[in-house]
Enzyme design. Sequence first.
Site, PDB file in Angstrom:
ATOM      1  N   ASN A 216       0.872  -0.772   0.006  1.00 11.62           N
ATOM      2  CA  ASN A 216      -0.202   0.035  -0.118  1.00 11.62           C
ATOM      3  C   ASN A 216       0.752   0.998   0.139  1.00 11.62           C
ATOM      4  O   ASN A 216       2.415   1.459  -0.045  1.00 11.62           O
ATOM      5  CB  ASN A 216      -1.007   0.117   0.852  1.00 11.62           C
ATOM      6  CG  ASN A 216      -0.435   0.041   2.706  1.00 11.62           C
ATOM      7  OD1 ASN A 216       0.122   0.837   2.616  1.00 11.62           O
ATOM      8  ND2 ASN A 216      -0.636  -0.861   3.059  1.00 11.62           N
ATOM      9  N   ASP A 285      -4.599  -6.363   4.945  1.00 10.55           N
ATOM     10  CA  ASP A 285      -5.695  -7.237   5.831  1.00 10.55           C
ATOM     11  C   ASP A 285      -5.854  -8.476   5.673  1.00 10.55           C
ATOM     12  O   ASP A 285      -5.781  -9.499   6.257  1.00 10.55           O
ATOM     13  CB  ASP A 285      -6.876  -6.468   5.593  1.00 10.55           C
ATOM     14  CG  ASP A 285      -6.727  -4.785   6.413  1.00 10.55           C
ATOM     15  OD1 ASP A 285      -6.676  -4.868   7.514  1.00 10.55           O
ATOM     16  OD2 ASP A 285      -7.691  -3.848   5.602  1.00 10.55           O
ATOM     17  N   LYS A 295       7.157 -17.679 -10.887  1.00 13.60           N
ATOM     18  CA  LYS A 295       6.656 -16.430 -11.447  1.00 13.60           C
ATOM     19  C   LYS A 295       5.091 -16.901 -11.779  1.00 13.60           C
ATOM     20  O   LYS A 295       5.684 -17.243 -13.310  1.00 13.60           O
ATOM     21  CB  LYS A 295       7.585 -16.029 -12.617  1.00 13.60           C
ATOM     22  CG  LYS A 295       6.779 -14.329 -12.807  1.00 13.60           C
ATOM     23  CD  LYS A 295       7.798 -13.962 -13.693  1.00 13.60           C
ATOM     24  CE  LYS A 295       7.087 -12.469 -14.727  1.00 13.60           C
ATOM     25  NZ  LYS A 295       7.886 -11.571 -15.577  1.00 13.60           N
ATOM     26  N   PRO A 313      -3.176 -11.890  10.746  1.00 12.62           N
ATOM     27  CA  PRO A 313      -3.551 -11.380  12.110  1.00 12.62           C
ATOM     28  C   PRO A 313      -3.187 -10.568  12.443  1.00 12.62           C
ATOM     29  O   PRO A 313      -2.640  -9.124  11.805  1.00 12.62           O
ATOM     30  CB  PRO A 313      -2.702 -12.294  13.274  1.00 12.62           C
ATOM     31  CG  PRO A 313      -1.064 -11.896  11.873  1.00 12.62           C
ATOM     32  CD  PRO A 313      -1.455 -12.575  10.543  1.00 12.62           C
ATOM     33  N   ASP A 314      -4.232  -9.407  13.995  1.00 13.08           N
ATOM     34  CA  ASP A 314      -4.338  -8.696  13.730  1.00 13.08           C
ATOM     35  C   ASP A 314      -3.268  -8.230  14.737  1.00 13.08           C
ATOM     36  O   ASP A 314      -2.915  -8.173  15.619  1.00 13.08           O
ATOM     37  CB  ASP A 314      -5.901  -8.297  13.992  1.00 13.08           C
ATOM     38  CG  ASP A 314      -5.457  -6.737  14.150  1.00 13.08           C
ATOM     39  OD1 ASP A 314      -4.851  -5.882  14.823  1.00 13.08           O
ATOM     40  OD2 ASP A 314      -6.868  -5.651  13.309  1.00 13.08           O
ATOM     41  N   ILE A 315      -2.037  -7.426  14.336  1.00 10.42           N
ATOM     42  CA  ILE A 315      -1.186  -6.856  15.007  1.00 10.42           C
ATOM     43  C   ILE A 315      -1.434  -6.548  16.702  1.00 10.42           C
ATOM     44  O   ILE A 315      -1.086  -6.657  17.840  1.00 10.42           O
ATOM     45  CB  ILE A 315      -0.056  -6.645  15.097  1.00 10.42           C
ATOM     46  CG1 ILE A 315       0.149  -7.279  13.158  1.00 10.42           C
ATOM     47  CG2 ILE A 315       0.692  -6.851  15.821  1.00 10.42           C
ATOM     48  CD1 ILE A 315       1.541  -6.978  12.948  1.00 10.42           C
ATOM     49  N   PHE A 333      -3.465   3.213  15.322  1.00  6.84           N
ATOM     50  CA  PHE A 333      -4.274   4.361  14.195  1.00  6.84           C
ATOM     51  C   PHE A 333      -4.825   4.103  13.506  1.00  6.84           C
ATOM     52  O   PHE A 333      -5.430   3.199  13.036  1.00  6.84           O
ATOM     53  CB  PHE A 333      -2.812   4.691  12.758  1.00  6.84           C
ATOM     54  CG  PHE A 333      -1.925   5.665  13.853  1.00  6.84           C
ATOM     55  CD1 PHE A 333      -1.149   5.375  14.799  1.00  6.84           C
ATOM     56  CD2 PHE A 333      -2.079   7.080  12.902  1.00  6.84           C
ATOM     57  CE1 PHE A 333       0.119   6.530  15.080  1.00  6.84           C
ATOM     58  CE2 PHE A 333      -1.034   7.778  13.383  1.00  6.84           C
ATOM     59  CZ  PHE A 333      -0.308   7.763  14.586  1.00  6.84           C
ATOM     60  N   LYS A 347     -12.972   1.494  16.337  1.00  7.77           N
ATOM     61  CA  LYS A 347     -12.449   0.755  16.439  1.00  7.77           C
ATOM     62  C   LYS A 347     -11.639   0.526  17.829  1.00  7.77           C
ATOM     63  O   LYS A 347     -11.191  -0.897  17.970  1.00  7.77           O
ATOM     64  CB  LYS A 347     -10.720   0.786  15.402  1.00  7.77           C
ATOM     65  CG  LYS A 347     -10.577   0.419  13.748  1.00  7.77           C
ATOM     66  CD  LYS A 347      -9.809   1.310  12.719  1.00  7.77           C
ATOM     67  CE  LYS A 347     -10.028   1.447  11.429  1.00  7.77           C
ATOM     68  NZ  LYS A 347      -9.149   1.845  10.923  1.00  7.77           N
ATOM     69  N   LYS A 351     -10.822  -2.995  19.236  1.00 10.83           N
ATOM     70  CA  LYS A 351      -9.401  -3.301  18.745  1.00 10.83           C
ATOM     71  C   LYS A 351      -9.143  -4.047  19.959  1.00 10.83           C
ATOM     72  O   LYS A 351      -7.863  -4.429  21.285  1.00 10.83           O
ATOM     73  CB  LYS A 351      -8.548  -2.912  18.467  1.00 10.83           C
ATOM     74  CG  LYS A 351      -8.018  -2.567  16.943  1.00 10.83           C
ATOM     75  CD  LYS A 351      -7.137  -3.043  15.854  1.00 10.83           C
ATOM     76  CE  LYS A 351      -7.452  -2.732  14.333  1.00 10.83           C
ATOM     77  NZ  LYS A 351      -6.761  -3.089  13.986  1.00 10.83           N
TER      78      LYS A 351
END
Length: 409
Positions: A216, A285, A295, A313-315, A333, A347, A351
Amino acid sequence: MSNVTGLQGRHIVLGLSGGVACYKAAELTRELVKAGATVQVVMTEAALQFITPVTMQALSGRAVVTSQWDARTPNCMPHIELSRQADALIVAPASADFIAQLAQGRAGELLALLCLARPLERCPLLLAPAMNREMWAHPATQRNVAQVKADGAVVLGPAAGDQACGETGDGRMLEAVELRDALMAFFQPKLLQGRSVLVTAGPTFEAIDPVRGITNLSSGKMGFAIARAAAEAGARVTLVAGPVQLPTPQGVQRINVQSARQMHDAVLPLAASHEVFVATAAVADWRPAEPAGQKIKKDGSGRVPEIAFVENPDILAAVARLPAAQRPFCVGFAAETEDLLRHARAKLVRKGVPLIVANHGPSAFGQDDNQLVLVDAAGDQPLPAGDKLSLARRLVAEIAARAPKGATS
Ligand code: C5P
């Protein structure tokens, strides 16, 4: 005017003792002046062998002082006048001989005299040693360095690397910008002294095949600024960085990773040994479920490959779920494209963290400036828009005020 640099309006006495690294003092003068400081240069006899006062005067805009008998000072006491006006005294380069003079409290030349005569509580002394590696490693120099540190001097560097003499090793003076940044850091309030902060920054990269991947637009600038601001505030800082080319802030320990899972595996074992966790990274995500071993080739049929994804995984959530005794104060963030505050608040709950910092993704990613809103149980608090380092310092102050000492969230 905001004091982004921390040097705006500061008066710095820059001392040069003898050494080839005097050429770097010219650039340091420019950097300090550019950062808003006034610079008074003082040179020893030996320094005059390496660079002219003309150069230093031109860059600082002030006549250089080289002698304690300089009659231009009205009371003929330049050692008193100069040290009383200074917010800091930095000697760059500080030669082995000069450090030896300081260790003994000698005052045979104006610069050493100035260091001795400065008011200890008001005028800090910073030294940037520069010498051959054998001179630096010599027990006499090491003894003298330990003594000047014990007497309150702050020693910046030296760095290792190629030396003017052709040898390689410890003893190179730090670069001008490193010294400027160290001076900026020196003037920041030590709000996190003795505390520890873990930061994630940058994007992640999720492989599709050995040469392609999904990433990203996160540049890492905000996270790196937070790591820098935390280090400036006196914290021990570990920075887990996704693939970005940014230089590591001074005093920060950096761990490079690529994928979300690598970031997760680097962060989790470190979380319990840090009091604060700031999750700035734009973690992917999803990742391709099975990256191809080779390739993926176009076969001419017009068919496009189908890539199946699995969730990463959501750290942040994983750290926030640690048992209370191991859990740092967690800051997340939220980078959104719409409905920023509603998403940020969601969030906070999802979270299970005490603070979410909301920003508008497209205007934050890759930019030098940003706009942040702090979202917590008490409400929404916008911070004044600014450059990322100023915002990071402000955020660090907010975190220092909120994170309980010895800390769990
Ligand atoms: O809702 P979202 O997952 O985008 O929340 C963003 C926050 O969560 C950021 O602080 C980000 O660093 C963190 N995060 C994470 N691990 C993920 C996804 C997001 O730590 N897999």
